[in-house]
Design a protein around this motif. Structure first.
Motif, short mmCIF file in Angstrom:
data_model
loop_
_atom_site.label_atom_id
_atom_site.label_comp_id
_atom_site.label_asym_id
_atom_site.label_seq_id
_atom_site.Cartn_x
_atom_site.Cartn_y
_atom_site.Cartn_z
N LEU A 2 -27.77 -23.10 -29.80
CA LEU A 2 -27.38 -22.50 -31.07
C LEU A 2 -26.26 -23.41 -31.29
CD1 LEU A 2 -27.15 -19.41 -31.60
CD2 LEU A 2 -25.67 -18.80 -30.86
N VAL A 3 -25.92 -24.13 -31.41
CA VAL A 3 -24.19 -24.89 -31.14
C VAL A 3 -24.58 -26.41 -30.68
CG1 VAL A 3 -21.83 -25.28 -32.58
CG2 VAL A 3 -22.80 -22.88 -32.10
N ASP A 4 -24.79 -27.65 -31.40
CA ASP A 4 -24.43 -28.76 -31.32
C ASP A 4 -23.71 -29.02 -29.98
OD1 ASP A 4 -24.23 -31.68 -31.30
OD2 ASP A 4 -26.37 -31.36 -31.83
N GLU A 5 -23.52 -29.54 -28.77
CA GLU A 5 -22.59 -29.88 -27.92
C GLU A 5 -22.03 -30.55 -28.41
OE1 GLU A 5 -23.81 -30.72 -24.10
OE2 GLU A 5 -25.21 -28.90 -23.71
N LYS A 6 -21.93 -31.77 -29.00
CA LYS A 6 -21.14 -32.24 -30.72
C LYS A 6 -20.28 -31.76 -31.10
CE LYS A 6 -24.21 -36.49 -29.64
NZ LYS A 6 -24.88 -37.59 -30.50
N ILE A 7 -20.29 -30.73 -31.40
CA ILE A 7 -19.25 -30.29 -32.60
C ILE A 7 -18.84 -29.60 -31.49
CG2 ILE A 7 -19.35 -28.64 -34.12
CD1 ILE A 7 -22.12 -29.72 -35.63
N LEU A 8 -19.19 -29.17 -30.94
CA LEU A 8 -18.51 -27.92 -29.38
C LEU A 8 -17.45 -28.87 -29.12
CD1 LEU A 8 -20.95 -25.87 -27.45
CD2 LEU A 8 -19.80 -24.84 -29.50
N CYS A 66 -22.23 -13.37 -24.96
CA CYS A 66 -21.65 -12.54 -25.66
C CYS A 66 -20.04 -12.39 -26.48
CB CYS A 66 -20.19 -11.81 -24.35
SG CYS A 66 -21.63 -10.36 -24.08
N GLU A 67 -20.56 -13.68 -27.17
CA GLU A 67 -20.92 -13.99 -28.49
C GLU A 67 -19.69 -13.27 -29.28
OE1 GLU A 67 -23.80 -13.32 -29.84
OE2 GLU A 67 -23.41 -15.09 -28.20
N LEU A 68 -20.22 -12.10 -29.68
CA LEU A 68 -20.54 -11.04 -30.81
C LEU A 68 -18.79 -10.52 -30.29
CD1 LEU A 68 -20.44 -8.16 -29.34
CD2 LEU A 68 -22.62 -9.33 -29.01
N MET A 69 -18.15 -10.48 -29.29
CA MET A 69 -17.04 -9.74 -28.07
C MET A 69 -15.52 -10.80 -29.39
SD MET A 69 -17.51 -7.68 -27.15
CE MET A 69 -16.05 -6.41 -26.39
N LEU A 70 -15.66 -11.92 -29.66
CA LEU A 70 -15.02 -12.67 -30.29
C LEU A 70 -14.96 -12.24 -31.72
CD1 LEU A 70 -15.83 -16.42 -29.15
CD2 LEU A 70 -14.23 -14.36 -28.32
N PHE A 71 -14.95 -11.03 -32.91
CA PHE A 71 -15.60 -11.11 -34.21
C PHE A 71 -14.68 -9.54 -33.79
CE2 PHE A 71 -19.32 -13.64 -33.81
CZ PHE A 71 -18.93 -15.25 -34.38
N ILE A 72 -13.64 -8.80 -32.84
CA ILE A 72 -13.53 -7.71 -32.79
C ILE A 72 -12.76 -7.49 -31.72
CG2 ILE A 72 -16.19 -6.11 -33.65
CD1 ILE A 72 -16.52 -5.65 -30.59
N ASN A 95 -10.06 -21.87 -32.02
CA ASN A 95 -11.10 -22.80 -31.67
C ASN A 95 -12.52 -22.12 -33.16
OD1 ASN A 95 -8.95 -24.16 -30.35
ND2 ASN A 95 -9.65 -25.90 -30.22
N PHE A 96 -12.61 -21.56 -31.98
CA PHE A 96 -14.22 -21.26 -32.68
C PHE A 96 -14.28 -20.77 -33.93
CE2 PHE A 96 -17.27 -17.58 -32.58
CZ PHE A 96 -17.81 -17.92 -32.88
N LYS A 97 -13.24 -20.16 -34.29
CA LYS A 97 -12.95 -19.34 -35.55
C LYS A 97 -13.03 -20.62 -36.09
CE LYS A 97 -11.56 -14.48 -34.54
NZ LYS A 97 -11.02 -13.10 -34.87
N LYS A 98 -11.99 -21.36 -35.96
CA LYS A 98 -11.71 -22.57 -37.06
C LYS A 98 -13.21 -23.59 -36.76
CE LYS A 98 -9.39 -25.42 -38.56
NZ LYS A 98 -9.81 -26.14 -40.36
N MET A 99 -14.02 -23.65 -36.01
CA MET A 99 -15.30 -24.58 -36.52
C MET A 99 -16.01 -23.01 -37.42
SD MET A 99 -18.17 -25.02 -33.51
CE MET A 99 -18.55 -23.49 -33.43
N LEU A 100 -15.64 -22.07 -36.73
CA LEU A 100 -16.87 -21.51 -38.22
C LEU A 100 -16.68 -21.63 -39.61
CD1 LEU A 100 -17.96 -18.53 -35.89
CD2 LEU A 100 -18.98 -20.31 -36.38
N SER A 107 -21.88 -20.98 -38.78
CA SER A 107 -22.28 -19.61 -38.99
C SER A 107 -22.92 -18.28 -39.04
CB SER A 107 -20.49 -19.49 -39.60
OG SER A 107 -20.28 -17.96 -39.94
N VAL A 108 -23.74 -18.68 -40.61
CA VAL A 108 -24.74 -18.46 -40.58
C VAL A 108 -26.13 -18.61 -39.19
CG1 VAL A 108 -27.19 -18.66 -42.14
CG2 VAL A 108 -24.94 -19.16 -43.58
N ASP A 109 -26.34 -19.34 -38.68
CA ASP A 109 -27.27 -19.79 -37.76
C ASP A 109 -26.31 -18.72 -36.76
OD1 ASP A 109 -28.46 -21.52 -38.78
OD2 ASP A 109 -27.48 -23.11 -37.25
N ILE A 110 -25.23 -18.34 -36.40
CA ILE A 110 -24.90 -17.66 -35.80
C ILE A 110 -25.21 -16.24 -35.84
CG2 ILE A 110 -23.05 -16.62 -34.26
CD1 ILE A 110 -21.62 -19.40 -33.62
N ASN A 111 -24.60 -15.25 -36.88
CA ASN A 111 -25.20 -14.34 -37.58
C ASN A 111 -26.60 -14.06 -37.49
OD1 ASN A 111 -22.60 -13.38 -38.38
ND2 ASN A 111 -23.12 -14.67 -40.87
#
Length: 198
Positions: A2-8, A66-72, A95-100, A107-111
């Motif tokens: 879903l997200v490139d490991e290097k970016i994470l 459960c990434e959706l839980m980070l938005f609520i 850090n997740f929100k900053k990455m997005l 962000s588009v991919d996760i959506n």
């Protein structure tokens, strides 16, 4: 993935290892991290007041947990139970929100990923309302296969046991066994060495 490991890793991700049946997080816990499976398998479940397990889904390498839980601002409605040895990349919520913010394409991919999961959940809920066990089972099999790139018939191994399929569909395990045999006779799935391929 879903997200490139290097970016994470560039946003502070750390590797964490878990063994079965450890929990990555528990129902009622506060979401503080983004989790992405580098390897292994995790089930999301809920145990009701009678001690009966209901499995929401099973996640595999490359998927987020459960990434959706980070938005609520809500607590986890499920447990994340390790089924096989797991290696998880996790980064703090901030850090997740900053990455997005820094990477709108992620962000588009996760959506898109969230929308696909939600769509298939709607279909699965509709199927679970059916009195026909084959319809219920086909709903969960389609949902699990929806994350795989190969959509050809009988190409996807179902990693859930018959008992776990029962816990996912609300059926008795005996009913699941009978329905799977009927589905095999209709060429809806294939069984090899007791493994189900859909």
């Amino acid at each position: 993935m879903l997200v490139d490991e290097k970016i994470l890793i560039s946003y502070g991700a750390i590797n964490e290892k878990f063994k079965s049946p450890e929990l990555i997080f528990h129902e009622g816990g506060i979401p503080k991290f983004y989790y992405q499976l580098a390897s292994g398998r995790v089930k999301l479940n809920h145990i009701d007041s009678d001690g009966k397990e209901f499995i929401q889904t099973v996640l595999t390498a490359g998927q987020s947990v459960c990434e959706l839980m980070l938005f609520i601002d809500e607590h986890y409605p499920v447990n994340a139970v390790v089924q096989t040895p797991v290696n998880v990349l996790k980064i703090p919520k901030m850090n997740f929100k900053k990455m997005l913010e820094d990477h709108p394409s992620i962000s588009v991919d996760i959506n898109k990923f969230l929308a696909e999961r939600l769509y298939h959940k709607f279909i699965m809920v509709q199927n679970n309302a059916s009195l026909n066990p084959e319809v219920r089972l086909e709903g969960i099999l389609k949902y699990l296969k929806s994350f795989d790139d190969n959509q050809t018939p009988h190409s996807f191994e179902i990693l859930l046991t018959r008992q776990e399929l029962a816990s996912t569909t609300g059926l008795r395990v005996e009913t699941v066994i009978r329905a799977i045999k009927k589905m095999e006779s209709k060429n809806m799935l294939k069984i090899e060495n007791r493994k189900i391929f859909y």
